[in-house]
Scaffold this active site. Structure first.
Site, PDB file in Angstrom:
ATOM      1  N   ASP A  74       7.169  -3.195  -8.423  1.00 43.15           N
ATOM      2  CA  ASP A  74       6.594  -1.928  -7.961  1.00 43.15           C
ATOM      3  C   ASP A  74       5.265  -1.716  -8.691  1.00 43.15           C
ATOM      4  O   ASP A  74       5.202  -1.885  -9.913  1.00 43.15           O
ATOM      5  CB  ASP A  74       7.548  -0.773  -8.266  1.00 43.15           C
ATOM      6  CG  ASP A  74       7.121   0.508  -7.575  1.00 43.15           C
ATOM      7  OD1 ASP A  74       7.468   0.683  -6.400  1.00 43.15           O
ATOM      8  OD2 ASP A  74       6.436   1.315  -8.230  1.00 43.15           O
ATOM      9  N   ASN A  88      -4.075   6.298  -4.700  1.00 42.79           N
ATOM     10  CA  ASN A  88      -4.407   6.811  -3.364  1.00 42.79           C
ATOM     11  C   ASN A  88      -5.037   8.204  -3.446  1.00 42.79           C
ATOM     12  O   ASN A  88      -6.022   8.495  -2.748  1.00 42.79           O
ATOM     13  CB  ASN A  88      -3.152   6.861  -2.494  1.00 42.79           C
ATOM     14  CG  ASN A  88      -2.821   5.521  -1.859  1.00 42.79           C
ATOM     15  OD1 ASN A  88      -3.710   4.708  -1.629  1.00 42.79           O
ATOM     16  ND2 ASN A  88      -1.549   5.295  -1.590  1.00 42.79           N
ATOM     17  N   HIS A 134      -7.064   6.185   0.395  1.00 41.10           N
ATOM     18  CA  HIS A 134      -6.132   5.178   0.907  1.00 41.10           C
ATOM     19  C   HIS A 134      -6.804   3.827   1.131  1.00 41.10           C
ATOM     20  O   HIS A 134      -6.135   2.780   1.029  1.00 41.10           O
ATOM     21  CB  HIS A 134      -5.472   5.670   2.195  1.00 41.10           C
ATOM     22  CG  HIS A 134      -4.469   6.762   1.964  1.00 41.10           C
ATOM     23  ND1 HIS A 134      -3.171   6.525   1.565  1.00 41.10           N
ATOM     24  CD2 HIS A 134      -4.593   8.121   2.049  1.00 41.10           C
ATOM     25  CE1 HIS A 134      -2.528   7.664   1.425  1.00 41.10           C
ATOM     26  NE2 HIS A 134      -3.363   8.651   1.716  1.00 41.10           N
ATOM     27  N   GLU A 164       4.288   0.084  -1.838  1.00 43.69           N
ATOM     28  CA  GLU A 164       3.749  -0.636  -2.990  1.00 43.69           C
ATOM     29  C   GLU A 164       4.830  -1.497  -3.630  1.00 43.69           C
ATOM     30  O   GLU A 164       4.734  -1.883  -4.789  1.00 43.69           O
ATOM     31  CB  GLU A 164       3.186   0.344  -4.025  1.00 43.69           C
ATOM     32  CG  GLU A 164       4.184   1.214  -4.736  1.00 43.69           C
ATOM     33  CD  GLU A 164       4.499   2.514  -4.013  1.00 43.69           C
ATOM     34  OE1 GLU A 164       4.954   3.445  -4.693  1.00 43.69           O
ATOM     35  OE2 GLU A 164       4.303   2.595  -2.787  1.00 43.69           O
ATOM     36  N   ASP A 177      -5.361   0.344  -0.244  1.00 36.68           N
ATOM     37  CA  ASP A 177      -5.172  -0.895   0.520  1.00 36.68           C
ATOM     38  C   ASP A 177      -5.820  -2.075  -0.198  1.00 36.68           C
ATOM     39  O   ASP A 177      -5.278  -3.193  -0.200  1.00 36.68           O
ATOM     40  CB  ASP A 177      -5.754  -0.751   1.922  1.00 36.68           C
ATOM     41  CG  ASP A 177      -4.934   0.188   2.803  1.00 36.68           C
ATOM     42  OD1 ASP A 177      -3.799   0.534   2.408  1.00 36.68           O
ATOM     43  OD2 ASP A 177      -5.430   0.568   3.887  1.00 36.68           O
TER      44      ASP A 177
END
Length: 324
Positions: free
Chosen positions: A203, A211, A216, A246, A220
């Site tokens: 994780d 974010n 965002h 994630e 990415d």
């Protein structure tokens, strides 16, 4: 092509007497046979008739060209040995004697047999063999190169579609569905072969903050960066997948928990070093939980790795914990 002198072709009238004294029906039969053979030869069809002793009794011009039949070639073996020695005709792997022994077992093994052969000039032919009376063998070779080309295009399209269905479109590794299928398959293989298998759940730490702070699009970028790092740092036999936002998974066949932890530690150290995040303009770390397969169900293995991951995050993140 010539006819061999050692055998009479089935149905062929004796040539011991002059045509002038043969019965009219026999003359007509021979004329019809010659006309049929002439028509087949003119059609460009590759065909051959072999005697019970596998001597070439008759072959079309197309057959002679396909197998580069030489004037001295008498038997099927002679023809194939010439092809093998000169790199012409059908592709043959391994020693020629082994190939001929394999062919001898299959030829005349059934009344009718069909198979494909790959020619040295990259053409493909469908071979139809028909066993006639007394062991005579009739072989017809049909060019299917265009069909094979179409088949290859369709196979590539199917492979591309399967890859798209199995791949996470943003980051490139396997998606969750494909990863679960691999997990099931690798667990069955480990149980069957009594081999080790480890599962790692990863994780990315504080990903929501990335974010929220950077947007965002930057999030990415981080996901793609981590996926690239995983492909670079993990071993070739490891199965790498993105199974959530994630969340990532690594499946390590043939690997115990200690070796798996060492492999993932290399990945963790890599992503936290500033020089390995050039151009990313933000920092991030990862936490991981590692569990080794003990013969239980997939849900148990997954739950144990997930509990180890929870421990890693609870103990401060940017670390790896092993399941007991």
């Amino acid at each position: 092509m010539r006819r061999s002198n050692g055998h009479s072709v089935p149905g062929e009238s004796s040539r011991a007497h002059a045509d002038a004294i043969l019965p009219l029906a026999a003359i007509r039969d021979r004329a019809t046979t010659d006309l049929v053979l002439s028509g087949l030869d003119a059609s460009g069809v590759a065909f051959a008739l072999f005697s019970p002793d596998d001597e070439l009794s008759y072959g079309s011009t197309a057959f002679a060209a396909l197998f580069d039949v030489q004037p001295g070639a008498r038997t099927f073996g002679d023809i194939l040995r010439h092809c093998h020695a000169n790199g012409v005709g059908p592709k043959m792997n391994g020693p020629i004697d082994a190939f001929l022994a394999m062919a001898a077992e299959k030829r005349r093994s059934s009344p009718h047999r069909s198979f494909e052969i790959d020619i040295s000039d990259d053409r493909w032919f469908l071979v139809n063999e028909t066993l006639l009376a007394d062991g005579w063998l009739w072989s017809v070779f049909t060019d299917i190169t265009m069909l094979k080309s179409t088949e290859r295009v369709l196979q590539l399209a199917r492979d591309a579609a399967q890859l798209a269905a199995d791949t996470d479109p943003l980051t490139g590794p396997l998606n969750r569905r494909a990863a679960m299928e691999r997990l099931d398959a690798e667990m069955r293989a480990a149980f069957r072969d009594c081999t080790q298998l480890s599962l790692v759940l990863i994780d990315l730490d504080h990903f929501k903050t990335i974010n929220d702070r950077y947007g965002h699009a930057k999030g990415d970028d981080v996901l793609r960066h981590f996926a690239a790092a995983g492909r670079q740092q993990l071993r070739g036999g490891d199965v790498f997948a993105r199974i959530g936002g994630e969340e990532f998974m690594v499946l390590m066949p043939g690997t115990g928990i200690r070796q798996a932890t060492q492999a993932v530690e290399r990945l963790r150290s890599h992503v936290r070093e500033e020089e390995n995040r050039a151009g990313l303009c933000c920092t991030y770390t990862m936490s991981a939980g590692v569990a080794e397969y003990c013969g239980n169900a997939a849900e148990d293995l997954f739950e144990r790795a997930d509990r180890a991951l929870y421990s890693a995050k609870h103990l401060g993140r940017d670390r790896i914990e092993q399941a007991p």
